[in-house]
Design an enzyme around this catalytic site. Sequence first.
Site, PDB file in Angstrom:
ATOM      1  N   ASN A 144       0.873  -1.172   0.000  1.00 34.17           N
ATOM      2  CA  ASN A 144       0.000   0.000   0.000  1.00 34.17           C
ATOM      3  C   ASN A 144       0.910   1.221   0.000  1.00 34.17           C
ATOM      4  O   ASN A 144       1.434   1.613   1.038  1.00 34.17           O
ATOM      5  CB  ASN A 144      -0.886  -0.027   1.264  1.00 34.17           C
ATOM      6  N   TRP A 145       1.096   1.777  -1.186  1.00 28.68           N
ATOM      7  CA  TRP A 145       2.037   2.907  -1.311  1.00 28.68           C
ATOM      8  C   TRP A 145       1.447   4.208  -0.801  1.00 28.68           C
ATOM      9  O   TRP A 145       2.140   5.230  -0.760  1.00 28.68           O
ATOM     10  CB  TRP A 145       2.481   3.062  -2.773  1.00 28.68           C
ATOM     11  N   LYS A 146       0.180   4.221  -0.476  1.00 25.26           N
ATOM     12  CA  LYS A 146      -0.488   5.437  -0.001  1.00 25.26           C
ATOM     13  C   LYS A 146      -0.200   6.589  -0.981  1.00 25.26           C
ATOM     14  O   LYS A 146      -0.095   6.358  -2.176  1.00 25.26           O
ATOM     15  CB  LYS A 146      -0.070   5.733   1.440  1.00 25.26           C
ATOM     16  N   HIS A 175      -9.697   1.212   4.440  1.00 20.97           N
ATOM     17  CA  HIS A 175      -8.457   1.425   5.195  1.00 20.97           C
ATOM     18  C   HIS A 175      -8.732   2.410   6.329  1.00 20.97           C
ATOM     19  O   HIS A 175      -9.516   3.352   6.167  1.00 20.97           O
ATOM     20  CB  HIS A 175      -7.375   1.967   4.251  1.00 20.97           C
ATOM     21  N   GLU A 205      -7.194   4.878   7.409  1.00 17.56           N
ATOM     22  CA  GLU A 205      -7.000   6.300   7.063  1.00 17.56           C
ATOM     23  C   GLU A 205      -8.213   6.838   6.308  1.00 17.56           C
ATOM     24  O   GLU A 205      -8.557   8.008   6.425  1.00 17.56           O
ATOM     25  CB  GLU A 205      -5.702   6.463   6.244  1.00 17.56           C
ATOM     26  N   GLU A 254      -5.962  -4.768  10.362  1.00 18.46           N
ATOM     27  CA  GLU A 254      -4.933  -3.776  10.666  1.00 18.46           C
ATOM     28  C   GLU A 254      -5.303  -3.020  11.926  1.00 18.46           C
ATOM     29  O   GLU A 254      -6.125  -2.100  11.887  1.00 18.46           O
ATOM     30  CB  GLU A 254      -4.816  -2.771   9.511  1.00 18.46           C
ATOM     31  N   GLY A 271       1.835   2.458  10.787  1.00  9.41           N
ATOM     32  CA  GLY A 271       2.807   3.540  10.655  1.00  9.41           C
ATOM     33  C   GLY A 271       3.417   3.988  11.974  1.00  9.41           C
ATOM     34  O   GLY A 271       4.062   5.030  12.050  1.00  9.41           O
ATOM     35  N   SER A 321       2.863  -1.998  10.594  1.00 12.29           N
ATOM     36  CA  SER A 321       4.298  -2.041  10.878  1.00 12.29           C
ATOM     37  C   SER A 321       4.944  -3.402  10.599  1.00 12.29           C
ATOM     38  O   SER A 321       5.807  -3.850  11.356  1.00 12.29           O
ATOM     39  CB  SER A 321       4.575  -1.576  12.309  1.00 12.29           C
ATOM     40  N   GLY A 354       2.517  -0.910   4.432  1.00 10.12           N
ATOM     41  CA  GLY A 354       2.678   0.492   4.047  1.00 10.12           C
ATOM     42  C   GLY A 354       4.149   0.832   3.915  1.00 10.12           C
ATOM     43  O   GLY A 354       4.786   0.554   2.891  1.00 10.12           O
ATOM     44  N   GLY A 355       4.716   1.404   4.974  1.00  7.84           N
ATOM     45  CA  GLY A 355       6.090   1.913   4.960  1.00  7.84           C
ATOM     46  C   GLY A 355       7.115   0.986   4.324  1.00  7.84           C
ATOM     47  O   GLY A 355       7.897   1.402   3.461  1.00  7.84           O
TER      48      GLY A 355
HETATM   49  P1  PGA Z   1       2.446   0.384   7.792  1.00  9.93           P
HETATM   50  O1  PGA Z   1       1.032   0.610   7.063  1.00  9.93           O
HETATM   51  O2  PGA Z   1       3.002  -0.916   7.251  1.00  9.93           O
HETATM   52  O3  PGA Z   1       3.271   1.582   7.410  1.00  9.93           O
HETATM   53  O4  PGA Z   1       2.177   0.300   9.249  1.00  9.93           O
HETATM   54  C1  PGA Z   1       0.136  -0.445   6.846  1.00  9.93           C
HETATM   55  C2  PGA Z   1      -1.083   0.075   6.143  1.00  9.93           C
HETATM   56  O5  PGA Z   1      -1.495   1.204   6.425  1.00  9.93           O
HETATM   57  O6  PGA Z   1      -1.670  -0.619   5.291  1.00  9.93           O
END
Ligand code: PGA
Length: 245
Positions: A8-10, A91, A93, A163, A169, A208, A229-230
């Site tokens: 997930n590159w956001k 998600h 967010e 999640e 994050g 994470s 994500g990250g």
């Molecule tokens: P993260 O994000 O790996 O940076 O914690 C996961 C996500 O939001 O899908």
Amino acid sequence: MNKLMIANWKMNKNSHEVAAFFSLFNEKYSGKRDAWIASQSLHFPLVEELKTSTIKAGLQNCSEHTEGAYTGEVSSRALKDMNGHFVLLGHSERRQYFQETSKNLNSKIRTAIQEGLVAVYCVGETLKERESGQTLTIIEDQIHQALNDQSKINSENLVIAYEPVWAIGTGKTATPLMAQEVHAHIRKVLKTKFPAFGEKIKILYGGSIKPDNVEELLAQKDIDGGLVGGASLKASDFLALCGDK
Ligand code: PGA
């Protein structure tokens, strides 16, 4: 069943960074674990062009409408037409900053599946909810509200991503046992809800995930992969998460 890793590159990367990612990733990716990439909408055609055929591309959100006067929205229909494979929906967010609710996600999931995409539905509790012992109830509720009255769902067109909001994050990962406890519960709910195929729906963990904690998470019985994500932004890290060091 192959494990599935979704990047997930956001709202990250420019076109050069997308190209740099694939120049390394394509060279080393073995297909040992399935790899799917969710880029920004605008980069989707570039991802499609640069990725190898075993990698699948998708987006991070789509409208609940199929087409029409919805300025600024992206439709599942357009994504499918461009050869998209999947879309992330719900998600945290999106829930937090864009007021998405499990109820309106019900329509988004329906539309995505109707249009031929795989819906990757994200669920998870906040820290406050975990601390007050509500984790399992919250997640069960998120699943019921979004998946009720969906006649087209099967084990191929739905993936669940657990999640915990407090782990996204933040560098704080759920321990493998904490994650497994929730995954086992999700599995139970899915089996009751969809007796014919609930057992086969993939359940991913996200929050994470990093190369140094991925293996112990994936070793858990009900963890079928990860939503990342990250650590998905750097090709070398995402390769490690896909089992290609
Ligand atoms: P993260 O994000 O790996 O940076 O914690 C996961 C996500 O939001 O899908």
